[in-house]
Scaffold this motif. Structure first.
Motif, PDB file in Angstrom:
ATOM      1  N   VAL A 138       0.859  -1.181   0.000  1.00  0.00           N
ATOM      2  CA  VAL A 138       0.000   0.000   0.000  1.00  0.00           C
ATOM      3  C   VAL A 138       0.899   1.236   0.000  1.00  0.00           C
ATOM      4  O   VAL A 138       1.902   1.279   0.714  1.00  0.00           O
ATOM      5  N   PRO A 139       0.555   2.261  -0.790  1.00  0.00           N
ATOM      6  CA  PRO A 139       1.380   3.477  -0.812  1.00  0.00           C
ATOM      7  C   PRO A 139       1.507   4.098   0.593  1.00  0.00           C
ATOM      8  O   PRO A 139       0.533   4.154   1.355  1.00  0.00           O
ATOM      9  N   ASP A 140       2.711   4.555   0.911  1.00  0.00           N
ATOM     10  CA  ASP A 140       2.996   5.105   2.235  1.00  0.00           C
ATOM     11  C   ASP A 140       2.070   6.253   2.614  1.00  0.00           C
ATOM     12  O   ASP A 140       1.625   6.349   3.760  1.00  0.00           O
ATOM     13  N   GLU A 141       1.770   7.142   1.660  1.00  0.00           N
ATOM     14  CA  GLU A 141       0.916   8.284   1.956  1.00  0.00           C
ATOM     15  C   GLU A 141      -0.479   7.827   2.363  1.00  0.00           C
ATOM     16  O   GLU A 141      -1.105   8.425   3.245  1.00  0.00           O
ATOM     17  N   MET A 142      -0.966   6.768   1.739  1.00  0.00           N
ATOM     18  CA  MET A 142      -2.283   6.243   2.089  1.00  0.00           C
ATOM     19  C   MET A 142      -2.264   5.676   3.510  1.00  0.00           C
ATOM     20  O   MET A 142      -3.197   5.889   4.274  1.00  0.00           O
ATOM     21  N   ILE A 143      -1.203   4.977   3.841  1.00  0.00           N
ATOM     22  CA  ILE A 143      -1.068   4.426   5.194  1.00  0.00           C
ATOM     23  C   ILE A 143      -1.064   5.560   6.212  1.00  0.00           C
ATOM     24  O   ILE A 143      -1.754   5.493   7.238  1.00  0.00           O
ATOM     25  N   LEU A 144      -0.300   6.620   5.927  1.00  0.00           N
ATOM     26  CA  LEU A 144      -0.244   7.771   6.827  1.00  0.00           C
ATOM     27  C   LEU A 144      -1.608   8.429   6.988  1.00  0.00           C
ATOM     28  O   LEU A 144      -2.025   8.758   8.100  1.00  0.00           O
ATOM     29  N   GLU A 145      -2.292   8.647   5.869  1.00  0.00           N
ATOM     30  CA  GLU A 145      -3.591   9.290   5.921  1.00  0.00           C
ATOM     31  C   GLU A 145      -4.598   8.447   6.715  1.00  0.00           C
ATOM     32  O   GLU A 145      -5.335   8.980   7.552  1.00  0.00           O
ATOM     33  N   LEU A 146      -4.633   7.156   6.447  1.00  0.00           N
ATOM     34  CA  LEU A 146      -5.559   6.278   7.177  1.00  0.00           C
ATOM     35  C   LEU A 146      -5.228   6.258   8.662  1.00  0.00           C
ATOM     36  O   LEU A 146      -6.132   6.263   9.512  1.00  0.00           O
ATOM     37  N   MET A 147      -3.935   6.248   8.998  1.00  0.00           N
ATOM     38  CA  MET A 147      -3.516   6.285  10.399  1.00  0.00           C
ATOM     39  C   MET A 147      -4.024   7.551  11.077  1.00  0.00           C
ATOM     40  O   MET A 147      -4.596   7.514  12.161  1.00  0.00           O
ATOM     41  N   LEU A 148      -3.823   8.691  10.420  1.00  0.00           N
ATOM     42  CA  LEU A 148      -4.265   9.960  11.001  1.00  0.00           C
ATOM     43  C   LEU A 148      -5.779  10.009  11.158  1.00  0.00           C
ATOM     44  O   LEU A 148      -6.285  10.509  12.171  1.00  0.00           O
TER      45      LEU A 148
END
Length: 149
Positions: A134-144
């Motif tokens: 999964v793209p890192d930015e998507m992981i970050l956004e979902l985490m936030l």
């Protein structure tokens, strides 16, 4: 670079989901490392956990100074004094009073339990970045979104 990391940490600490997502997207567009962003958020979570614990245990008192939040350290039990001076990388009582007030104000926006959940989510997101497709930015956004919703 340091101020960019501060922006994401500060938006997280203020529980501002919209601003946090905006900063993540801006930094990603500027080719900033997702690992740097998650490290900055995780670092802020750890700081907030210390301040939240100190406030809850009455090791520190929070007050409104009229110019922001003030933090006054009270006397500590001997074991906590030893922890702060010998075990921790940096004694939280040595942080500049203005910054300590900002961290205290941010810590008051979270419960200890929520901060511990956020810490777990940050570790899990980091693991997903290292091992997933999964793209890192998507992981970050979902985490936030999970942390701040």
């Amino acid at each position: 670079r340091e101020s960019r990391g501060w922006d994401i940490s500060d938006a997280f600490g203020k529980k501002d989901l919209g601003k946090s997502l905006e900063i993540v997207r801006r930094l990603a567009a500027q080719q900033e490392s997702s690992f740097m962003m998650i490290a900055m958020i995780h670092g802020r979570i750890k700081d907030l956990l210390v301040f939240r614990q100190a406030i809850d245990a009455k090791w520190a008192s929070v007050s409104d100074t009229g110019r922001g939040t003030g933090l006054k350290w009270n006397s500590l039990p001997p074991d906590i004094e030893r922890l702060f001076t010998e075990v921790m990388e940096k004694d939280p009582r040595s942080i500049h009073p203005y910054r300590a007030g900002l961290l205290a104000a941010q810590a008051m926006r979270f419960t200890q339990r929520k901060l511990m959940q956020c810490q777990k989510m940050a570790i899990e997101a980091h693991e997903k970045m290292v091992s997933g497709a999964v793209p890192d930015e998507m992981i970050l956004e979902l985490m936030l979104i999970r942390m701040l919703s």
